[in-house]
Design a protein around this motif. Structure first.
Motif, PDB file in Angstrom:
ATOM      1  N   GLY A   1      -8.690  37.910 -41.115  1.00 46.48           N
ATOM      2  CA  GLY A   1      -9.799  37.671 -42.039  1.00 46.48           C
ATOM      3  C   GLY A   1     -11.104  38.053 -41.365  1.00 46.48           C
ATOM      4  N   LEU A   2     -11.767  37.061 -40.749  1.00 50.13           N
ATOM      5  CA  LEU A   2     -13.010  37.332 -40.026  1.00 50.13           C
ATOM      6  C   LEU A   2     -12.793  38.391 -38.949  1.00 50.13           C
ATOM      7  N   GLU A   3     -11.722  38.241 -38.188  1.00 48.03           N
ATOM      8  CA  GLU A   3     -11.357  39.235 -37.170  1.00 48.03           C
ATOM      9  C   GLU A   3     -10.152  40.023 -37.678  1.00 48.03           C
ATOM     10  N   GLU A   4     -10.409  41.264 -38.050  1.00 48.32           N
ATOM     11  CA  GLU A   4      -9.368  42.077 -38.673  1.00 48.32           C
ATOM     12  C   GLU A   4      -8.276  42.447 -37.664  1.00 48.32           C
ATOM     13  N   TYR A   5      -7.035  42.466 -38.135  1.00 46.60           N
ATOM     14  CA  TYR A   5      -5.932  42.916 -37.288  1.00 46.60           C
ATOM     15  C   TYR A   5      -6.106  44.401 -36.953  1.00 46.60           C
ATOM     16  N   GLY A   6      -5.791  44.723 -35.702  1.00 49.61           N
ATOM     17  CA  GLY A   6      -5.834  46.123 -35.285  1.00 49.61           C
ATOM     18  C   GLY A   6      -7.220  46.638 -34.965  1.00 49.61           C
ATOM     19  N   LYS A   7      -8.227  45.754 -34.937  1.00 50.12           N
ATOM     20  CA  LYS A   7      -9.597  46.160 -34.659  1.00 50.12           C
ATOM     21  C   LYS A   7     -10.084  45.494 -33.369  1.00 50.12           C
ATOM     22  N   ILE A   8     -10.798  46.263 -32.547  1.00 44.59           N
ATOM     23  CA  ILE A   8     -11.310  45.732 -31.284  1.00 44.59           C
ATOM     24  C   ILE A   8     -12.288  44.585 -31.560  1.00 44.59           C
ATOM     25  N   TRP A   9     -12.087  43.481 -30.834  1.00 49.19           N
ATOM     26  CA  TRP A   9     -12.924  42.293 -30.989  1.00 49.19           C
ATOM     27  C   TRP A   9     -13.605  41.981 -29.664  1.00 49.19           C
ATOM     28  N   ARG A  10     -14.830  41.511 -29.737  1.00 47.49           N
ATOM     29  CA  ARG A  10     -15.575  41.184 -28.519  1.00 47.49           C
ATOM     30  C   ARG A  10     -15.019  39.950 -27.800  1.00 47.49           C
ATOM     31  N   THR A  11     -14.097  39.244 -28.451  1.00 53.99           N
ATOM     32  CA  THR A  11     -13.438  38.067 -27.864  1.00 53.99           C
ATOM     33  C   THR A  11     -14.443  36.942 -27.639  1.00 53.99           C
ATOM     34  N   GLY A  12     -15.165  36.627 -28.672  1.00 56.66           N
ATOM     35  CA  GLY A  12     -16.183  35.593 -28.611  1.00 56.66           C
ATOM     36  C   GLY A  12     -17.283  35.930 -29.598  1.00 56.66           C
ATOM     37  N   ALA A  13     -18.518  35.599 -29.233  1.00 57.45           N
ATOM     38  CA  ALA A  13     -19.667  35.910 -30.086  1.00 57.45           C
ATOM     39  C   ALA A  13     -20.852  36.275 -29.199  1.00 57.45           C
ATOM     40  N   ASN A  14     -21.918  36.752 -29.864  1.00 58.52           N
ATOM     41  CA  ASN A  14     -23.166  37.089 -29.162  1.00 58.52           C
ATOM     42  C   ASN A  14     -22.908  38.124 -28.062  1.00 58.52           C
ATOM     43  N   ALA A  15     -23.345  37.842 -26.831  1.00 59.49           N
ATOM     44  CA  ALA A  15     -23.147  38.798 -25.738  1.00 59.49           C
ATOM     45  C   ALA A  15     -21.657  38.952 -25.450  1.00 59.49           C
ATOM     46  N   ARG A  16     -21.297  40.063 -24.826  1.00 62.56           N
ATOM     47  CA  ARG A  16     -19.894  40.307 -24.508  1.00 62.56           C
ATOM     48  C   ARG A  16     -19.339  39.217 -23.591  1.00 62.56           C
ATOM     49  N   THR A  17     -18.119  38.844 -23.845  1.00 58.15           N
ATOM     50  CA  THR A  17     -17.440  37.890 -22.968  1.00 58.15           C
ATOM     51  C   THR A  17     -17.175  38.577 -21.637  1.00 58.15           C
ATOM     52  N   LYS A  18     -17.566  37.900 -20.544  1.00 57.08           N
ATOM     53  CA  LYS A  18     -17.449  38.495 -19.212  1.00 57.08           C
ATOM     54  C   LYS A  18     -16.559  37.645 -18.319  1.00 57.08           C
ATOM     55  N   ILE A  19     -15.787  38.329 -17.487  1.00 64.38           N
ATOM     56  CA  ILE A  19     -14.984  37.654 -16.471  1.00 64.38           C
ATOM     57  C   ILE A  19     -15.240  38.319 -15.130  1.00 64.38           C
ATOM     58  N   SER A  20     -15.383  37.499 -14.082  1.00 60.47           N
ATOM     59  CA  SER A  20     -15.659  38.012 -12.739  1.00 60.47           C
ATOM     60  C   SER A  20     -14.598  37.512 -11.770  1.00 60.47           C
ATOM     61  N   PHE A  21     -14.166  38.400 -10.873  1.00 58.93           N
ATOM     62  CA  PHE A  21     -13.203  38.062  -9.829  1.00 58.93           C
ATOM     63  C   PHE A  21     -13.845  38.365  -8.475  1.00 58.93           C
ATOM     64  N   SER A  22     -13.722  37.429  -7.531  1.00 60.44           N
ATOM     65  CA  SER A  22     -14.313  37.637  -6.208  1.00 60.44           C
ATOM     66  C   SER A  22     -13.430  38.509  -5.321  1.00 60.44           C
ATOM     67  N   ASN A  23     -12.166  38.665  -5.679  1.00 61.69           N
ATOM     68  CA  ASN A  23     -11.241  39.530  -4.949  1.00 61.69           C
ATOM     69  C   ASN A  23     -10.513  40.443  -5.935  1.00 61.69           C
ATOM     70  N   ASP A  24      -9.867  41.472  -5.412  1.00 60.61           N
ATOM     71  CA  ASP A  24      -9.012  42.299  -6.254  1.00 60.61           C
ATOM     72  C   ASP A  24      -7.892  41.430  -6.819  1.00 60.61           C
TER      73      ASP A  24
END
Length: 281
Positions: free
Chosen positions: A56-79
Motif C-alpha cells: 500500500g504505502l510502500e509498494e511491492y517491488g519498489k526501492i524504499w528508504r527504509t524509514g522516513a525523512n533522511a536516509r536510514t544510515k548504518i555504521s560499522f567500526s570494522n569490516d
C-alpha cells in the motif's frame, strides 16, 4: 504608529516561530557493540496511523528508504560480512525492496540526503542480500517502524526491521575471532619494533632511564628492515645522551643519508648540525 505596528507584527511572528509540534516520524539512534565492532543505526520512525503499509504505502517491488525523512544510515567500526559479501568499515544507507515473501536489502555508499536516489547507481551498492519475510502472529501489528540489533554473539548479529505485521532479519558477521587471534599472537610473540621504539622515545623525552632507552631503541632499529630517517635520528639522540658518541655518529650519518635521499631538508639540517657538534664533520 506604522513603525509600532510593524514591531508588534514581528514580535507575533517571532512567538509563532517558536511553537514546536511533534515529528510524525521521530528520529532514533541505536548504538550496539557486536564483539569488538561498534554498530550505529540512525533513522526516522514512521507510524501506520491506520494505513496499509506493505503493498500500500510502500509498494511491492519498489526501492524504499527504509524509514522516513533522511536516509536510514548504518555504521560499522570494522569490516563486516553481509550475505557472504565483505562490507568495509564505514557508513552506508540501507535501502530495501519489499516483496510479499522476501526483501532485497542494499547497503548503499551514498548515505547523505533524503529519500531514494533520483538515479539508482549499482556501482554504489557495497553489498546486497535477500532475506525472508516473517509474518507476525495473527492480530499482532507493530505500529511504529522499528530497527533492532538481535541475536548478538561475539561473532555477529541480525539487523531486524519490523513494521505492520512484517519482520525481516539481515544476519551479519564481525571479525572478532580474527582480531582476537591477531592480538594474542602479538602479545604472546612479544613487543614488535614499534613497541620498542615508542618506549625508547618516551623514556628519552621524559628524562627516564637512558640506558634502558638505549637498549630499546637499538632493539627497535635492529628489527626494522629499512629504518626511516626520523627513527635513525631518534636513535642518534638517545645514543648521544647515553654517552655512546661513536654509535650516535653512525646513526646520524645513516639518518642524514636517508633524509638526503628523501630530500627532506629539516632532517638534513638537524643531522648536519649534530654531526658538526659531535666532531664528525
Amino acid at each position: 504608529m506604522k513603525k509600532l505596528l510593524l514591531l508588534c507584527f514581528l514580535a507575533v511572528v517571532s512567538v509563532e516561530a517558536q511553537i514546536k509540534t511533534p515529528d510524525l516520524s521521530p528520529f532514533s539512534k541505536l548504538e550496539q557493540a557486536v564483539g569488538l565492532t561498534d554498530v550505529t543505526v540512525e533513522y526516522s520512525r514512521p507510524s501506520m496511523r491506520g494505513r496499509t503499509i506493505f503493498g500500500g504505502l510502500e509498494e511491492y517491488g519498489k526501492i524504499w528508504r527504509t524509514g522516513a525523512n533522511a536516509r536510514t544510515k548504518i555504521s560499522f567500526s570494522n569490516d563486516v560480512t553481509v550475505g557472504e559479501q565483505e562490507l568495509k568499515a564505514g557508513t552506508y544507507a540501507i535501502f530495501t525492496k519489499p516483496m510479499p515473501d522476501t526483501w532485497e536489502v542494499y547497503f548503499y555508499t551514498e548515505h547523505q540526503g533524503g529519500g531514494t536516489p533520483q538515479k539508482w547507481d549499482d556501482s554504489k551498492v557495497a553489498a546486497k542480500t535477500s532475506v525472508d519475510v516473517i509474518k507476525m502472529p495473527e492480530g499482532i501489528k507493530i505500529e511504529t517502524f522499528t530497527i533492532t540489533i538481535d541475536d548478538i554473539t561475539s561473532n555477529g548479529a541480525v539487523i531486524g526491521m519490523m513494521w505492520d505485521n512484517v519482520y525481516v532479519g539481515v544476519p551479519f558477521t564481525v571479525p572478532t575471532d580474527k582480531t582476537v587471534a591477531a592480538n594474542i599472537d602479538k602479545v604472546m610473540g612479544g613487543p614488535d619494533a614499534m613497541d620498542y621504539y615508542t618506549a625508547a622515545t618516551y623514556y628519552f623525552n621524559e628524562g627516564k632511564d637512558i640506558a634502558k632507552a638505549q637498549e630499546w631503541v637499538n632493539k627497535a632499529i635492529s628489527m626494522m628492515d629499512e629504518p626511516r630517517f626520523w627513527q635513525l635520528r631518534q636513535q642518534s639522540l638517545i645514543l648521544a645522551r647515553a654517552g655512546d658518541k661513536k654509535g650516535a655518529i653512525a646513526a646520524a650519518k645513516k639518518s642524514l643519508k636517508a633524509a638526503q635521499e628523501a630530500n627532506y631538508e629539516p632532517y638534513i639540517k638537524m643531522n648536519t648540525e649534530s654531526l658538526k657538534e659531535w666532531g664528525a664533520m
